[in-house]
Write a protein that holds these residues in place. Structure first.
Motif, PDB file in Angstrom:
ATOM      1  N   ASN A  89       0.846  -1.212   0.000  1.00  0.00           N
ATOM      2  CA  ASN A  89       0.000   0.000   0.000  1.00  0.00           C
ATOM      3  C   ASN A  89       0.871   1.247   0.000  1.00  0.00           C
ATOM      4  O   ASN A  89       1.997   1.232   0.494  1.00  0.00           O
ATOM      5  N   SER A 202      -3.105   4.952  10.517  1.00  0.00           N
ATOM      6  CA  SER A 202      -3.009   4.741   9.069  1.00  0.00           C
ATOM      7  C   SER A 202      -1.767   5.434   8.505  1.00  0.00           C
ATOM      8  O   SER A 202      -1.353   5.147   7.385  1.00  0.00           O
ATOM      9  N   GLU A 273       8.207  -0.237   6.453  1.00  0.00           N
ATOM     10  CA  GLU A 273       6.745  -0.112   6.355  1.00  0.00           C
ATOM     11  C   GLU A 273       6.220  -0.808   5.104  1.00  0.00           C
ATOM     12  O   GLU A 273       5.167  -1.421   5.125  1.00  0.00           O
ATOM     13  N   LYS A 276       5.850  -4.628   5.528  1.00  0.00           N
ATOM     14  CA  LYS A 276       4.984  -5.156   6.592  1.00  0.00           C
ATOM     15  C   LYS A 276       3.970  -6.152   6.052  1.00  0.00           C
ATOM     16  O   LYS A 276       3.400  -5.925   4.980  1.00  0.00           O
ATOM     17  N   VAL A 277       3.746  -7.223   6.787  1.00  0.00           N
ATOM     18  CA  VAL A 277       2.728  -8.199   6.396  1.00  0.00           C
ATOM     19  C   VAL A 277       1.341  -7.546   6.532  1.00  0.00           C
ATOM     20  O   VAL A 277       0.511  -7.632   5.643  1.00  0.00           O
ATOM     21  N   HIS A 278       1.132  -6.894   7.644  1.00  0.00           N
ATOM     22  CA  HIS A 278      -0.141  -6.182   7.861  1.00  0.00           C
ATOM     23  C   HIS A 278       0.087  -4.711   7.530  1.00  0.00           C
ATOM     24  O   HIS A 278       0.647  -3.966   8.324  1.00  0.00           O
ATOM     25  N   GLN A 279      -0.301  -4.336   6.319  1.00  0.00           N
ATOM     26  CA  GLN A 279      -0.045  -2.974   5.838  1.00  0.00           C
ATOM     27  C   GLN A 279      -1.042  -1.972   6.430  1.00  0.00           C
ATOM     28  O   GLN A 279      -2.188  -2.335   6.731  1.00  0.00           O
ATOM     29  N   ARG A 280      -0.566  -0.750   6.566  1.00  0.00           N
ATOM     30  CA  ARG A 280      -1.475   0.317   7.009  1.00  0.00           C
ATOM     31  C   ARG A 280      -2.392   0.703   5.849  1.00  0.00           C
ATOM     32  O   ARG A 280      -1.953   0.687   4.699  1.00  0.00           O
TER      33      ARG A 280
END
Ligand code: ATP
Length: 284
Positions: A89, A202, A273, A276-280
């Motif tokens: 993202n 976010s 960032e 990251k596996v879990h993106q903002r």
């Protein structure tokens, strides 16, 4: 025995859990040889063709296309060139810190060394300083123009800083994110606090600090852009502002003569960032 299995013509057979064993032929599509599952297979069950010349003849391994076809056949689906994971993202990175720590210096250097970033140009009602360019350093607008932007809800956030308005135009962020660029916002601590309330987790918040208070004050004096009274306000405010560090995600030290190190650190934060596996997920 095991070594013999691995180094002889056994290496031409493919063993796959719960799948039939195949021999690879360079001409034909592989056909099932036996219907053994991997778990039930014993070394003694394995078909080892006699090859009296095994020590002298070269080992014939399947070609890459043969190997790929065989794997696809056994897995029951083709391999594709599609990316395994979607692209990361876009992020909003907020660079903040007390007056004189080097926010502009870090951002100007980052602009030189890193592609794919859009540096949001803040709107301000303060007068232009020598060397500043309208539309590059800030959008310089009159007080009335600024207040009409506020009224029309064109600003993501705005504040009165040292008697002058500063604000972030929303449209600019939306436009550049739509183009696939990451967004860099340069704000003072007060602005960062407001943005944290608006953007929550976010966005990524980076706090810049000098290596010492003395270093920071010397930088401000050397910059020669503030009067003695203005310096007093900025330095007194900076002392208070360091207490807000806890609400940031990262801290970067911008030490005297080490601007490149600070910029590298900010780049590393962006890279981390992006990995990251879990993106903002940015919501504006
Ligand atoms: N690592 C560094 N080493 C030496 N000088 C630096 C370094 N970083 C910044 N400076 C200088 O310190 C002064 C203050 O930096 P800068 O204007 O970038 O700070 P700022 O945080 O943007 O300040 P403000 O919030 O008041 O606009 C500038 O003259 C700049 O060139």
């Amino acid at each position: 025995m095991f070594r013999k299995l691995c180094s002889s013509s056994f290496s031409r057979s493919i063993i796959f859990p719960n799948k039939p064993i195949f021999f690879i032929s360079s001409r034909s599509f592989p056909k099932p040889l036996r219907h053994h599952s991997y778990s039930s297979l014993k070394m003694t069950d394995t078909h080892i063709p006699d090859n009296p010349n095994s020590s002298s003849s070269p080992i014939q391994s399947p070609t890459k296309p043969e190997s790929l076809r065989s794997l696809e056949f056994q897995l029951g689906s083709s391999f594709t060139v599609d990316p395994i994971i979607p692209p990361p993202n876009q992020i909003i990175i907020v660079v903040s810190g007390p007056s004189g720590v080097g926010k502009d210096a870090v951002i100007n250097k980052l602009r030189e060394v890193r592609q794919g970033l859009h540096f949001v140009v803040t709107a301000t009602s303060r007068p232009m300083r020598p060397g500043e360019v309208d539309g590059k350093d800030y959008y310089f607008v009159s007080r009335d123009e600024f207040l009409s932007m506020v009224e029309n809800e064109e600003l993501l956030e705005y504040a009165l800083v040292y008697g002058e308005y500063k604000g972030i135009p929303k449209k600019q962020i939306q436009e550049y994110m739509a183009k696939g660029e990451d967004i860099v916002l340069r704000v003072d601590i007060q602005g960062a606090q407001t943005l944290r309330r608006i953007l929550g987790n976010s966005a990524v918040f980076v706090f810049l600090v000098a290596e010492s208070e003395l270093a920071m004050v010397e930088r401000l004096i050397d910059r020669k852009t503030e009067s003695q009274e203005e310096l007093l306000v900025r330095v007194a405010t900076a002392r208070e502002e360091v207490r807000h560090l806890k609400s940031f995600d990262y801290v970067v030290v911008n030490a005297k003569g080490r601007l490149d190190d600070a910029v590298n650190r900010v780049e590393s934060i962006i890279d981390a960032e992006k990995s990251k596996v879990h993106q903002r997920i940015v919501r504006i």
